[in-house]
Design a protein around this motif. Sequence first.
Motif, PDB file in Angstrom:
ATOM      1  N   GLU A  30       0.838  -1.194   0.000  1.00  0.00           N
ATOM      2  CA  GLU A  30       0.000   0.000   0.000  1.00  0.00           C
ATOM      3  C   GLU A  30       0.873   1.244   0.000  1.00  0.00           C
ATOM      4  O   GLU A  30       1.909   1.271   0.648  1.00  0.00           O
ATOM      5  CB  GLU A  30      -0.887   0.036   1.250  1.00  0.00           C
ATOM      6  CG  GLU A  30      -1.909  -1.073   1.304  1.00  0.00           C
ATOM      7  CD  GLU A  30      -2.782  -0.979   2.555  1.00  0.00           C
ATOM      8  OE1 GLU A  30      -2.738   0.056   3.237  1.00  0.00           O
ATOM      9  OE2 GLU A  30      -3.487  -1.949   2.823  1.00  0.00           O
ATOM     10  N   ALA A  31       0.435   2.257  -0.706  1.00  0.00           N
ATOM     11  CA  ALA A  31       1.112   3.547  -0.656  1.00  0.00           C
ATOM     12  C   ALA A  31       0.761   4.206   0.681  1.00  0.00           C
ATOM     13  O   ALA A  31      -0.331   4.018   1.202  1.00  0.00           O
ATOM     14  CB  ALA A  31       0.654   4.426  -1.816  1.00  0.00           C
ATOM     15  N   ILE A  32       1.716   4.947   1.235  1.00  0.00           N
ATOM     16  CA  ILE A  32       1.462   5.633   2.509  1.00  0.00           C
ATOM     17  C   ILE A  32       2.037   7.045   2.448  1.00  0.00           C
ATOM     18  O   ILE A  32       2.896   7.350   1.627  1.00  0.00           O
ATOM     19  CB  ILE A  32       2.077   4.887   3.703  1.00  0.00           C
ATOM     20  CG1 ILE A  32       3.611   4.790   3.593  1.00  0.00           C
ATOM     21  CG2 ILE A  32       1.457   3.519   3.888  1.00  0.00           C
ATOM     22  CD1 ILE A  32       4.305   4.300   4.841  1.00  0.00           C
ATOM     23  N   GLU A  33       1.555   7.873   3.325  1.00  0.00           N
ATOM     24  CA  GLU A  33       2.140   9.197   3.546  1.00  0.00           C
ATOM     25  C   GLU A  33       2.558   9.257   5.005  1.00  0.00           C
ATOM     26  O   GLU A  33       1.825   8.779   5.879  1.00  0.00           O
ATOM     27  CB  GLU A  33       1.134  10.305   3.252  1.00  0.00           C
ATOM     28  CG  GLU A  33       0.876  10.503   1.787  1.00  0.00           C
ATOM     29  CD  GLU A  33       0.001  11.718   1.523  1.00  0.00           C
ATOM     30  OE1 GLU A  33      -0.716  12.165   2.445  1.00  0.00           O
ATOM     31  OE2 GLU A  33       0.044  12.223   0.393  1.00  0.00           O
ATOM     32  N   TYR A  34       3.728   9.811   5.282  1.00  0.00           N
ATOM     33  CA  TYR A  34       4.162   9.916   6.665  1.00  0.00           C
ATOM     34  C   TYR A  34       5.068  11.122   6.827  1.00  0.00           C
ATOM     35  O   TYR A  34       5.600  11.667   5.861  1.00  0.00           O
ATOM     36  CB  TYR A  34       4.853   8.634   7.131  1.00  0.00           C
ATOM     37  CG  TYR A  34       6.131   8.307   6.408  1.00  0.00           C
ATOM     38  CD1 TYR A  34       7.368   8.620   6.963  1.00  0.00           C
ATOM     39  CD2 TYR A  34       6.111   7.677   5.180  1.00  0.00           C
ATOM     40  CE1 TYR A  34       8.538   8.311   6.305  1.00  0.00           C
ATOM     41  CE2 TYR A  34       7.277   7.368   4.508  1.00  0.00           C
ATOM     42  CZ  TYR A  34       8.484   7.688   5.082  1.00  0.00           C
ATOM     43  OH  TYR A  34       9.636   7.390   4.429  1.00  0.00           O
ATOM     44  N   TYR A  44       5.227  11.136   0.480  1.00  0.00           N
ATOM     45  CA  TYR A  44       4.448  10.064  -0.135  1.00  0.00           C
ATOM     46  C   TYR A  44       5.383   8.915  -0.489  1.00  0.00           C
ATOM     47  O   TYR A  44       6.385   9.109  -1.181  1.00  0.00           O
ATOM     48  CB  TYR A  44       3.751  10.587  -1.389  1.00  0.00           C
ATOM     49  CG  TYR A  44       3.007   9.529  -2.170  1.00  0.00           C
ATOM     50  CD1 TYR A  44       1.788   9.050  -1.717  1.00  0.00           C
ATOM     51  CD2 TYR A  44       3.538   9.008  -3.343  1.00  0.00           C
ATOM     52  CE1 TYR A  44       1.093   8.078  -2.425  1.00  0.00           C
ATOM     53  CE2 TYR A  44       2.852   8.044  -4.060  1.00  0.00           C
ATOM     54  CZ  TYR A  44       1.639   7.583  -3.598  1.00  0.00           C
ATOM     55  OH  TYR A  44       0.960   6.618  -4.296  1.00  0.00           O
ATOM     56  N   LEU A  45       5.072   7.729  -0.007  1.00  0.00           N
ATOM     57  CA  LEU A  45       5.831   6.538  -0.345  1.00  0.00           C
ATOM     58  C   LEU A  45       4.894   5.598  -1.093  1.00  0.00           C
ATOM     59  O   LEU A  45       3.944   5.064  -0.510  1.00  0.00           O
ATOM     60  CB  LEU A  45       6.379   5.862   0.910  1.00  0.00           C
ATOM     61  CG  LEU A  45       7.216   4.620   0.690  1.00  0.00           C
ATOM     62  CD1 LEU A  45       8.464   4.942  -0.136  1.00  0.00           C
ATOM     63  CD2 LEU A  45       7.630   4.024   2.017  1.00  0.00           C
ATOM     64  N   PRO A  46       5.112   5.415  -2.403  1.00  0.00           N
ATOM     65  CA  PRO A  46       4.213   4.569  -3.195  1.00  0.00           C
ATOM     66  C   PRO A  46       4.460   3.086  -2.927  1.00  0.00           C
ATOM     67  O   PRO A  46       5.399   2.710  -2.227  1.00  0.00           O
ATOM     68  CB  PRO A  46       4.592   4.925  -4.634  1.00  0.00           C
ATOM     69  CG  PRO A  46       5.996   5.400  -4.546  1.00  0.00           C
ATOM     70  CD  PRO A  46       6.167   6.019  -3.194  1.00  0.00           C
ATOM     71  N   ILE A  60      11.530  -1.050  -7.533  1.00  0.00           N
ATOM     72  CA  ILE A  60      10.456  -0.892  -8.504  1.00  0.00           C
ATOM     73  C   ILE A  60       9.407  -0.041  -7.802  1.00  0.00           C
ATOM     74  O   ILE A  60       8.784  -0.489  -6.836  1.00  0.00           O
ATOM     75  CB  ILE A  60       9.844  -2.236  -8.931  1.00  0.00           C
ATOM     76  CG1 ILE A  60      10.901  -3.146  -9.556  1.00  0.00           C
ATOM     77  CG2 ILE A  60       8.681  -2.005  -9.901  1.00  0.00           C
ATOM     78  CD1 ILE A  60      10.408  -4.556  -9.843  1.00  0.00           C
ATOM     79  N   VAL A  61       9.244   1.174  -8.252  1.00  0.00           N
ATOM     80  CA  VAL A  61       8.264   2.100  -7.681  1.00  0.00           C
ATOM     81  C   VAL A  61       6.993   1.976  -8.513  1.00  0.00           C
ATOM     82  O   VAL A  61       7.030   2.134  -9.733  1.00  0.00           O
ATOM     83  CB  VAL A  61       8.800   3.551  -7.707  1.00  0.00           C
ATOM     84  CG1 VAL A  61       7.763   4.513  -7.184  1.00  0.00           C
ATOM     85  CG2 VAL A  61      10.096   3.660  -6.914  1.00  0.00           C
ATOM     86  N   VAL A  62       5.868   1.692  -7.847  1.00  0.00           N
ATOM     87  CA  VAL A  62       4.606   1.432  -8.538  1.00  0.00           C
ATOM     88  C   VAL A  62       3.609   2.537  -8.206  1.00  0.00           C
ATOM     89  O   VAL A  62       3.351   2.821  -7.042  1.00  0.00           O
ATOM     90  CB  VAL A  62       4.017   0.069  -8.115  1.00  0.00           C
ATOM     91  CG1 VAL A  62       2.736  -0.223  -8.882  1.00  0.00           C
ATOM     92  CG2 VAL A  62       5.040  -1.042  -8.302  1.00  0.00           C
ATOM     93  N   MET A  63       3.064   3.160  -9.261  1.00  0.00           N
ATOM     94  CA  MET A  63       2.036   4.187  -9.100  1.00  0.00           C
ATOM     95  C   MET A  63       0.916   3.882 -10.073  1.00  0.00           C
ATOM     96  O   MET A  63       1.034   4.154 -11.269  1.00  0.00           O
ATOM     97  CB  MET A  63       2.627   5.574  -9.345  1.00  0.00           C
ATOM     98  CG  MET A  63       3.645   5.962  -8.287  1.00  0.00           C
ATOM     99  SD  MET A  63       4.630   7.395  -8.727  1.00  0.00           S
ATOM    100  CE  MET A  63       5.775   6.686  -9.897  1.00  0.00           C
ATOM    101  N   GLY A  64      -0.135   3.239  -9.551  1.00  0.00           N
ATOM    102  CA  GLY A  64      -1.232   2.811 -10.422  1.00  0.00           C
ATOM    103  C   GLY A  64      -0.754   1.731 -11.366  1.00  0.00           C
ATOM    104  O   GLY A  64      -0.193   0.738 -10.951  1.00  0.00           O
ATOM    105  N   ASP A  65      -0.949   1.960 -12.665  1.00  0.00           N
ATOM    106  CA  ASP A  65      -0.510   1.005 -13.685  1.00  0.00           C
ATOM    107  C   ASP A  65       0.889   1.320 -14.202  1.00  0.00           C
ATOM    108  O   ASP A  65       1.375   0.653 -15.116  1.00  0.00           O
ATOM    109  CB  ASP A  65      -1.490   0.997 -14.855  1.00  0.00           C
ATOM    110  CG  ASP A  65      -2.827   0.410 -14.476  1.00  0.00           C
ATOM    111  OD1 ASP A  65      -2.883  -0.352 -13.494  1.00  0.00           O
ATOM    112  OD2 ASP A  65      -3.828   0.717 -15.153  1.00  0.00           O
ATOM    113  N   GLU A  66       1.530   2.330 -13.668  1.00  0.00           N
ATOM    114  CA  GLU A  66       2.857   2.748 -14.101  1.00  0.00           C
ATOM    115  C   GLU A  66       3.907   2.307 -13.085  1.00  0.00           C
ATOM    116  O   GLU A  66       3.617   2.161 -11.899  1.00  0.00           O
ATOM    117  CB  GLU A  66       2.913   4.279 -14.231  1.00  0.00           C
ATOM    118  CG  GLU A  66       1.889   4.863 -15.174  1.00  0.00           C
ATOM    119  CD  GLU A  66       2.156   4.527 -16.629  1.00  0.00           C
ATOM    120  OE1 GLU A  66       3.342   4.546 -17.026  1.00  0.00           O
ATOM    121  OE2 GLU A  66       1.194   4.238 -17.356  1.00  0.00           O
TER     122      GLU A  66
END
Length: 133
Positions: A30-34, A44-46, A60-66
């Motif tokens: 899960e992406a989180i903000e801290y 923001y940590l994706p 590997i940084v994942v943001m949605g389908d990218e």
Amino acid sequence: DDINAVLFNQHQSIGCSIEAPLPIVSWRTEAIEYELFKGEELVYLPQCIIFSNGAIAYVIVVMGDEYELRIWPDYSNRDREKHHWFSHHAIVYSAELDVFKQSFEALLKHIKKENDYEKKHPKFSKDTPLSDS
């Protein structure tokens, strides 16, 4: 599909060790903000998959389908200052990409093996009581 197979594996693991150039692997599903620095805006940590040899990390940084492939040279630095937290950069050499590919392929084999084992020996099933009471 391969990235999601790791992030959402059937045995609900969040990391493992593999036989690969980058043998230490962990992932965030899960992406989180801290708050990284007291009093500053949230960071923001994706979703990500992190491969490491203990000194450096390939991510590997994942943001949605990218997704992006990144290298984080200050990963093992426990006395990080602000610039260490944001020192990651894109892969620029084919040798770096080869290390990534070898490690990711080894991880996919490991996840498949664990998922196959989980199918045969599930942690939880309808017939297994959750407690003795």
